[in-house]
Design an enzyme around this catalytic site. Sequence first.
Site, short mmCIF file in Angstrom:
data_model
loop_
_atom_site.label_atom_id
_atom_site.label_comp_id
_atom_site.label_asym_id
_atom_site.label_seq_id
_atom_site.Cartn_x
_atom_site.Cartn_y
_atom_site.Cartn_z
N ASP A 271 0.86 -1.17 0.00
CA ASP A 271 0.00 0.00 0.00
C ASP A 271 0.91 1.24 0.00
O ASP A 271 2.14 1.15 0.10
CB ASP A 271 -0.96 -0.04 1.21
C1 GLC Z 1 -4.44 4.36 -0.14
C2 GLC Z 1 -5.29 3.15 0.22
C3 GLC Z 1 -5.34 2.12 -0.86
C4 GLC Z 1 -5.19 2.80 -2.20
C5 GLC Z 1 -3.79 3.33 -2.27
C6 GLC Z 1 -3.54 4.10 -3.57
O1 GLC Z 1 -3.80 4.83 1.00
O2 GLC Z 1 -5.01 2.48 1.43
O3 GLC Z 1 -6.58 1.41 -0.72
O4 GLC Z 1 -5.44 1.88 -3.24
O5 GLC Z 1 -3.47 4.15 -1.16
O6 GLC Z 1 -4.28 5.29 -3.57
#
Ligand code: GLC
Length: 732
Positions: A271
């Site tokens: 993430d």
């Molecule tokens: C965010 C979220 C994730 C998302 C990623 C890209 O913090 O936790 O679900 O896909 O970053 O935006």
Amino acid sequence: MPFLLAVSASHGQSGGDVNQRVESLLARMTLEEKIGQMSQSTSMNTPLSDAIRAEIRAGRWGSFLNAGSPGDRAEAQRIALHESRLGIPLLFGRDVIHGYHTVFPIPLGQASSWDPELVEQAARTAAAEASREGIRWVFTPMMDIARDPRWGRIAESLGEDPYLASKLAVAMVAGFQGKSLGDPASVAACAKHYAGYGAAEAGRDYNSTWIPEILLRSVYLKPFHAAADSGVATFMTAFNALNGVPSTGNRFLLHDILRDEWKYDGMVVSDYNAVLELIKHGFAANEADAARKAVNAGVDMEMVSTTFFDHLKELVASGQVDQRQIDDAVRRILRLKFRLGLFDREPPAPAAAEPTPQSLALAERVAAESAVLLKNRNHTLPLSGNAGSVAVIGPLADSAVDQMGTWNTDGRARDVRTPLAALRESLGAGRVHYAAGLKDSRDLSHDGFAAAVDAARRSDAALLFLGEEETLSGEARSRAFLDLPGAQNALADAVKSAGKPLIVVIMAGRPLTFHEVAGKADAVLWAWHNGSMGGPAIAKLLFGENVPSGKLPVTFPRTVGQVPIYYAHLSTGRPASESELGIPMGNPEKPTGYTSKYIDVDFTPEYPFGFGLSYTDFQYGNLSLSAPVMRAGGTIVVSADVANRGTREAREVVQFYIQDETASVCQPVRELKGFQAVVLKPGETRRVSFHLGSADLAFYNSRMELVTEPGKFHVWIAPDSTRGVEAEFELR
Ligand code: GLC
């Protein structure tokens, strides 16, 4: 140039064996280029800077997320394909969580439809729009089981139940990925957030999760396992520490379970910054340590933070990271790019995907099927089409942005039809008296109340649109109170004083506690943040053109003090009974009895999992089993009659639950094991059957073995998780 030609020729063949093409390309890559593929950036600016162009030529990035415009992406891809040494294409990812330009209800809303085919169509539509604009990877579906409405991301979840969440997650993956990833209209989906993120302690986002392995396997991993088996192309690691080990550095999750047990060979992305955050977790000593732990645990691509690019080279040189670990990660990345056809065709010419009448009609249908009728005293609804006039009141009656809900990145307010607009269109402006009453959902001022009460007085019915602004929902939006924000309760009291039928429509991203408002209302329609066409869907439901058929995918608590509260709970040794209900909320009663309950609120939820009313009356009866005994490896068929005893043709989601009465590990009082929707005409009876195999009765025992044990089982065919017709059978 001959070298480049040779390379492009070798991986120019379309349809050649992907693994062969991966190996031949991998063999040509430098370590630097490999690490570049493992790096995803959000820093693609618009228009492309010279620096980004140079980095793409140098093979610095394998992927970009949430960046650029269709034109930038096409230009960046052209540079990668034709101006970098090996011509490896970029993969553009984006949070297309519940629609792209056509916005569907939030996932928790879609889950209320219990309609896998429908959510698959919605995902297919989102894939078609996003891929036209150069996006070929979407960071969805989020399949974190969520049993805590304080957690803002419950909005993105598919609810509290692993069976329902698994069916819907697999359907969404099928929609996004289509029959083939190579189809230009297909996108790679992403099973996220692996794993246990929805169990954040106290509902506080990013907080620690403590999940015993038996619960992890029985509940939280189920949808991920189903998605992996269904061929989801990617996984995303979660922010949370699971039992003290951050998911992004958790080899048990990322290797032992995902690779060894499930034999999953898709790509794993961290993430956002989650690799770097291993330091803040107190799990990594520094950035090099974070990179080492993430790669060795099984993370293939690092999102945004740059520890891989900054440290992996030395880590490989010093033997702290094995070159084979890098090669495996790059294989999975390249394989995905080959399967998406990115090597085999020029990027799509920049195009703007626009909502179409078909996509908007689908969005309206999903919004209609996602709405849940929670109360309808004396058949207040549906309103008759020739009812005089209506008052349309409340902060959610005409708020396009809020209606789209969280993660509405690519939705456009201009495409949104609000309830006010839809009602004016269907009834004529003269029959609609509008007064917002509050500026927004958090507004504490009563200044707008007089106009709202006046609008109600001049109308034959008051439609009150309450709920949450979208900014109160989603990531990092945890709440310690679940009440309607602002002065919404006071507004409901004021409007009620006008003495007209009060229909409350709530648009929110999580279960809320609104016991008093529900008590005052004649009808309550729970509509969620329901997307571009939520207004027309609500209008047609209120006036009976559509009949509500949604069922709650998550339990609604009476008060936040009950959380976590969910239907598939254990019995305990002292279960409370229905005879102990009727406790007034708030002030503790004189305590009596020694059972598992509260002394200041009933122990049951406000609305249970699976609950949802209709405009007609469904009766369940005549349950039968194909046999009273099931042998190991055998199956029995459980059937019941569902009858439409009312006057409207309507859809009913028939639910199938079991209970293993006695087991070496206590089992839930009910567990969903099947559901099917039936559409019945007035007076029609349908015999509905569910096939149950002994494998469906398996559970994890204390030694993490998936076992079935002989004994008595109960089955229900039911309208929700608290009622239904029941029978027993014995497993021998
Ligand atoms: C965010 C979220 C994730 C998302 C990623 C890209 O913090 O936790 O679900 O896909 O970053 O935006």
